[in-house]
Scaffold this active site. Structure first.
Site, PDB file in Angstrom:
ATOM      1  N   SER A 118       0.819  -1.205   0.000  1.00  0.00           N
ATOM      2  CA  SER A 118       0.000   0.000   0.000  1.00  0.00           C
ATOM      3  C   SER A 118       0.858   1.262   0.000  1.00  0.00           C
ATOM      4  O   SER A 118       1.931   1.313   0.610  1.00  0.00           O
ATOM      5  CB  SER A 118      -0.909   0.005   1.233  1.00  0.00           C
ATOM      6  N   TYR A 141      -1.947   5.595  -4.598  1.00  0.00           N
ATOM      7  CA  TYR A 141      -2.953   6.644  -4.471  1.00  0.00           C
ATOM      8  C   TYR A 141      -2.404   7.884  -5.165  1.00  0.00           C
ATOM      9  O   TYR A 141      -1.239   8.267  -4.953  1.00  0.00           O
ATOM     10  CB  TYR A 141      -3.224   6.996  -3.009  1.00  0.00           C
ATOM     11  N   THR A 167      -5.824   2.782  -6.969  1.00  0.00           N
ATOM     12  CA  THR A 167      -7.139   2.862  -6.326  1.00  0.00           C
ATOM     13  C   THR A 167      -7.760   4.210  -6.654  1.00  0.00           C
ATOM     14  O   THR A 167      -7.161   5.253  -6.384  1.00  0.00           O
ATOM     15  CB  THR A 167      -7.015   2.687  -4.799  1.00  0.00           C
ATOM     16  N   LYS A 241      -8.092  -0.746  -9.047  1.00  0.00           N
ATOM     17  CA  LYS A 241      -8.773  -1.419  -7.946  1.00  0.00           C
ATOM     18  C   LYS A 241      -9.967  -0.582  -7.484  1.00  0.00           C
ATOM     19  O   LYS A 241      -9.876   0.643  -7.381  1.00  0.00           O
ATOM     20  CB  LYS A 241      -7.806  -1.627  -6.773  1.00  0.00           C
ATOM     21  N   HIS A 265     -13.352  -2.854  -1.235  1.00  0.00           N
ATOM     22  CA  HIS A 265     -12.370  -2.598  -0.177  1.00  0.00           C
ATOM     23  C   HIS A 265     -12.776  -3.204   1.154  1.00  0.00           C
ATOM     24  O   HIS A 265     -12.602  -2.611   2.219  1.00  0.00           O
ATOM     25  CB  HIS A 265     -12.111  -1.092  -0.034  1.00  0.00           C
TER      26      HIS A 265
END
Length: 375
Positions: A118, A141, A167, A241, A265
């Protein structure tokens, strides 16, 4: 501050299946941290729906199939994975274990499992990379400034991450009501380590009568032009995603996105949306056969993996189970959980009469007729 119980150096005897880590982890996580990890958004309708969708799906096994050459290998983005179970990107895993994502990466590497780091990991992407296997991906992100987004991409490329997972649907991130009620506050030492060199974006100025949501938070949300820009900036496959609607899937495919992850999620984004598993068949129909499609949200067993593959996924990502296993036994727990999931999948395949993942399709799912449902 509430503290976790130290992780074990051996697998507890009560762990009999992968899902047992969810039960045992509650004894290793401080109550407020457990609430943060386990909770979903809102009234947790979607959190519950994810599990209900798997539980309501029935398998339809076949007899006397030749299984002597069975295997679980899958081809994704030009590479062969030995099995279709990857670890989903989860933020702030140092909440569960001091080593955080480093130990998760070690567990994935030990079991030849794909691993997705992440952007909000508690360890930097450079720190984690040497501990992960070759199949390491980076979840991105978009940052407030494109130069910071591009810097993350180039750092991921330099550290040999092989896929970018972008995402796009979580511009608004709220703590769950469960976490708030448990008194959870993010500890000062738990930070998004890969972002510490980037300055905090300047706050949006909200004029009288404007919305804190629309003119505030959403002012920095990415758009289609940002995605097009990203696709032009990297040589890595870009996977999106957070897709639940077939029309979005078609548009992403047409714009050159390499694959899609069907995901809500784990019920931590918008409450009341469909279970990921329920949304999967329509998205597979929209993008057609052969286009890489993955699923996350709700996976707790090898049987769940089988159901996701039967309904259209090429592979799955496992979320909460990895952090539960991490809390219980560190890297050893993560590796053990993954081994259990793979073996559970193999047992399910053998009992259903499927030698390879190619044998797992919609015909393996039992559908009740309307008359049977009324009875």
């Amino acid at each position: 501050m509430k503290q976790n119980r130290p992780p074990l150096t051996a697998i507890p005897a009560e762990i009999r299946c992968a899902q047992d880590y969810e039960i045992v982890a509650e004894h290793f996580l401080a109550p407020d941290r457990h609430a943060y990890i386990a909770g979903g958004c809102g009234r947790e309708i979607t959190l519950a729906a994810n599990r209900s969708a798997f539980d309501a799906t029935r398998l339809w096994p076949r007899l006397l199939r030749e299984l002597g050459r069975g295997h679980t290998a899958v081809d994704l983005f030009g590479r062969r994975l030995v099995h279709p179970i990857l670890l989903a990107p989860l933020a702030y895993q140092t909440l569960a274990h001091v080593q955080g994502e480093i130990d998760v990466a070690r567990g994935a590497a030990a079991t030849d499992s794909g691993f997705v780091l992440s952007t909000l990991a508690g360890r930097t992407l450079e720190e984690v990379a040497p501990h992960a296997g070759e199949e390491r991906w980076f979840q991105l992100y978009f940052q407030a400034e494109r130069r910071h987004t591009l810097d993350l991409v180039k750092r991921a490329e330099a550290a040999a991450y092989r896929v970018l997972v972008v995402t796009l649907d979580t511009a608004i991130k709220l703590p769950s009501l469960r976490a708030q009620r448990a008194g959870f506050v993010m500890p000062e030492q738990v930070v998004a380590a890969s972002l510490t060199d980037y300055p905090e974006p300047a706050p949006c100025v909200i004029e009288r009568g404007q919305s804190r949501v629309f003119q505030g938070v959403m002012a920095q949300a990415p758009g289609w032009d940002d995605l097009d820009w990203l696709l032009s900036q990297t040589r890595l496959p870009v996977v999106v995603k957070g897709v639940l609607h077939p029309d979005d899937a078609r548009q992403l495919q047409a714009r050159g996105v390499a694959g899609i992850i069907v995901s809500n999620h784990g019920g931590r984004s918008l409450d009341g949306v469909p279970a990921s598993l329920a949304a999967l068949p329509a998205i597979r129909a929209a993008v057609g056969a052969g286009y890489p499609l993955l699923l996350d949200s709700g996976i707790r067993s090898g049987g769940d993996v089988f159901k996701a593959l039967a309904l259209g996924a090429d592979a799955v990502l496992v979320g909460r189970l990895q952090i539960y296993a991490l809390a219980v036994a560190g890297a050893l727990g993560v590796a053990h959980m993954l081994r259990l999931l793979r073996e559970e999948l193999e047992v399910c395949m053998a009992q259903a009469g499927c030698a390879t993942l190619a044998d797992i399709g919609p015909a393996m799912i039992f559908k009740e007729t309307e008359e049977e449902t009324r009875c």
